[in-house]
Design an enzyme around this catalytic site. Structure first.
Site, short mmCIF file in Angstrom:
data_model
loop_
_atom_site.label_atom_id
_atom_site.label_comp_id
_atom_site.label_asym_id
_atom_site.label_seq_id
_atom_site.Cartn_x
_atom_site.Cartn_y
_atom_site.Cartn_z
N CYS A 315 -9.21 3.79 7.65
CA CYS A 315 -8.39 4.64 6.90
C CYS A 315 -8.93 5.75 6.01
CB CYS A 315 -7.35 3.72 5.89
SG CYS A 315 -6.56 4.31 5.01
N LEU A 316 -9.49 5.99 4.84
CA LEU A 316 -9.86 6.92 4.46
C LEU A 316 -11.10 6.79 4.64
CD1 LEU A 316 -8.33 6.62 0.88
CD2 LEU A 316 -7.74 8.59 2.16
#
Length: 583
Positions: A315-316
């Site tokens: 993800c991030l």
């Protein structure tokens, strides 16, 4: 421009005004009252849609005809209830699962609602001259309004609620009222329930053995205890997202990715991010790169020296890993052997339904709120994610909990989802503006330490995973990593959503995936053309990934010790550490 992060030429910003702080305080108050969502973008979208519809008589005629057809379908069902219902709920909409909705008169109310929903879906299709994002926002607004009006929310016309009330003599309503009072109090006080029995962090979840071997104010680095006599020479460093706690990747023993990798003979390190407070409001995106990813990499290469590292980002965490890897490539740092990006975007032009909440007005709204409190709080993010799938995540749960009186059934992923973190003000503003709003990374305008970086500089093998039903990082957006890189790349598209697709351990029922390999400097193939050719394979993608990691693993060696006391990296405390327990 931040000293370490910016653009080659930053866009102009509004000048400071003598009473600007008063404006920001007012904006922060409005933001809190509105749950962090700016009404400006949605009002503008509604106005844009309405004006274009008003001057499109052909479109008006088409919608009138569509409404007539829908009404006739419902009327035909009313005249003969034995007919097959003409409308069906969306696949993720479970409000009408109860068998009572297929009986008279409940089916008629359900079909009337679904007919209206179908009409609004048609009405908010793109029109000539209408901005596509305004069409999507108008559809979102219509959907949110319809969700409030759904017959499933009304106790007197919901057959499931009626049946349960008769069965229990109304006990479901009294228990539901108690649940509502409990939840309302938690919302007002900001408190959370402790983890239920069987789901304790460090005991039942995040329980793979290991030690914290490095700590700074931003993160703890966990090294997991080897479980095989020999291990692959090149260690793995996992960079999770800082929007949630890291242990989504070390959940229960049976679905822990960390436990699986260690069992396959890999030396695994994991970053565990701090949960920022108002005192850490000035943490920047560059801090997360430098004092997060790079500090962890320094520690890993000190503990396991003389070999490059296989880096994994989720993800991030995958986005910041891609930034760090491109910076290393630019600067001639060769300490990476491979990069894996799981449900991670590097291009945000097609970033999915989260873009409904982002424009200049919305970002300024959030910045005002963060300016006052120093961070973006957990409930403010959770509401935005829940609104995207409000049918299931808000309304179905509300009916179950408040009208049927049913407790939430605890699950490992449910406990993790409720264990959210805060976002420091400066970092989150930079992330929203630099990546989501301005898409600088793939536009050639993302600078680190004053110099622009490019993903095309990456020469290490890449392994990229997208998930089929991801509404946070849509797989076609994740797929575009192939458009902005030239190196050897393996792409996997797996069944599931943003979290469930990644938690696809061997033995998980009903799983499938598609996998392809793109050699370095091969021609680009678009996502739809790729999907048409890629064949689905049943089972988990983890074994294929483990095989790919082993191929880049540098051979076998005796398992290293945990930590390196002679280099100031002695074990500090057992995993899962202390930061993951921060409230």
């Amino acid at each position: 421009m931040n000293a370490g992060l910016g653009t080659a030429v930053d866009p102009p910003h509004p000048p400071e005004h003598p009473h600007g702080n008063l404006d920001r305080a007012a904006g922060a108050t409005m933001a809190r009252l509105a749950g962090g969502v700016s009404a400006h973008a949605f009002l503008e979208a509604w106005s844009d849609w309405a004006q274009h519809l008003a001057r499109a008589p052909g479109r008006q005629l088409e919608l009138a005809e569509h409404a007539q057809r829908n009404m006739l379908k419902v009327a035909a069902l009313a005249a003969n209830p034995a007919n097959a219902p003409p409308f069906a709920p969306k696949p993720y909409d479970h409000r009408f699962d109860h068998a009572g909705w297929q009986t008279w008169p409940f089916q008629l109310w359900q079909q009337g609602f679904l007919a209206m929903q179908d009409w609004w879906d048609q009405a908010t299709e793109p029109m000539r001259g209408l901005r596509p994002e305004d069409a999507e926002r108008t559809r979102f607004l219509a959907r949110q309004t319809l969700d409030v009006l759904s017959p499933s929310n009304a106790p007197l016309i919901n057959p499931e609620i009626i049946t349960e009330t008769v069965k229990t003599g109304g006990r479901n309503l009294t228990e539901g009222a108690a649940h509502f009072a409990h939840d309302a109090m938690q919302t007002l006080t900001g408190q959370r329930d402790p983890a239920p029995e069987g789901y304790r962090i460090g005991v039942d979840l995040a329980c793979t053995p290991g030690q914290v071997v490095y700590r700074n104010d931003l993160m703890e680095l966990i090294q997991y205890t080897p479980q095989t006599p020999q291990v692959h020479a090149r260690p793995i460093l996992i960079v999770p997202a800082w929007i949630m706690k890291y242990y989504i990747l070390d959940l229960s023993p049976e679905n822990s990715m960390v436990r699986y990798l260690v069992g396959q003979g890999f030396t695994v390190f994991m970053i565990s991010w701090t949960n920022p407070t108002a005192a850490q409001r000035d943490l920047s995106l560059e801090d997360y790169r430098k004092r997060g990813v790079m500090a962890a990499l320094d520690a890993v290469t000190a503990i396991v020296p003389d070999t490059p590292v296989q880096a994994v980002g989720y993800c991030l965490g995958g986005t910041i890993l891609a930034i760090a890897a491109a910076t290393m490539a630019r600067d001639g740092d060769t300490r990476l052997a491979s990069v894996t990006l799981m449900a991670a975007q590097v291009d945000f032009a097609e970033a999915g339904e989260l873009l409904l909440f982002l424009d200049e007005s919305q970002v300024a709204f959030l910045e005002d709120m963060m300016w006052e409190q120093g961070y973006l709080d957990r409930p403010q993010m959770a509401r935005a994610f829940a609104a995207i799938r409000a049918e299931d995540l808000i309304w179905t749960r509300a009916v179950q909990r408040y009208f049927l009186g049913r407790e939430d059934v605890p699950t490992d992923i449910g406990v993790w989802l409720s264990d959210t973190t805060r976002m420091p003000a400066l970092m989150h503003s930079q992330y929203l503006r630099g990546l989501f709003l301005e898409n600088r990374l793939t536009a050639g305008r993302f600078a680190v330490e004053g110099r622009v970086i490019a993903l095309k500089d990456l020469s290490v093998p890449l392994f990229v995973i997208g998930t089929e039903t991801d509404h946070i990082a849509p797989w076609r957006s994740v797929y575009k990593t192939q458009l902005f890189t030239d190196g050897d790349l393996t792409f996997v598209l797996t069944k599931g959503g943003h979290n469930s697709g990644i938690l696809s351990e061997p033995g998980h029922k009903g799983r499938h995936y598609r996998m392809s390999h793109r050699p370095a400097r091969a021609l680009y193939v678009g996502p739809d053309a790729w999907l048409a050719e890629a064949k689905a394979k049943s089972g988990s993608w983890w074994p294929d990934w483990a095989g790919w990691l082993a191929a880049q693993g540098g051979g076998l060696m005796d398992a290293p010790s945990v930590g390196a006391a002679d280099k100031g990296l002695a074990p500090i405390c057992p995993a899962p550490g202390t930061y993951v327990l921060q409230p």
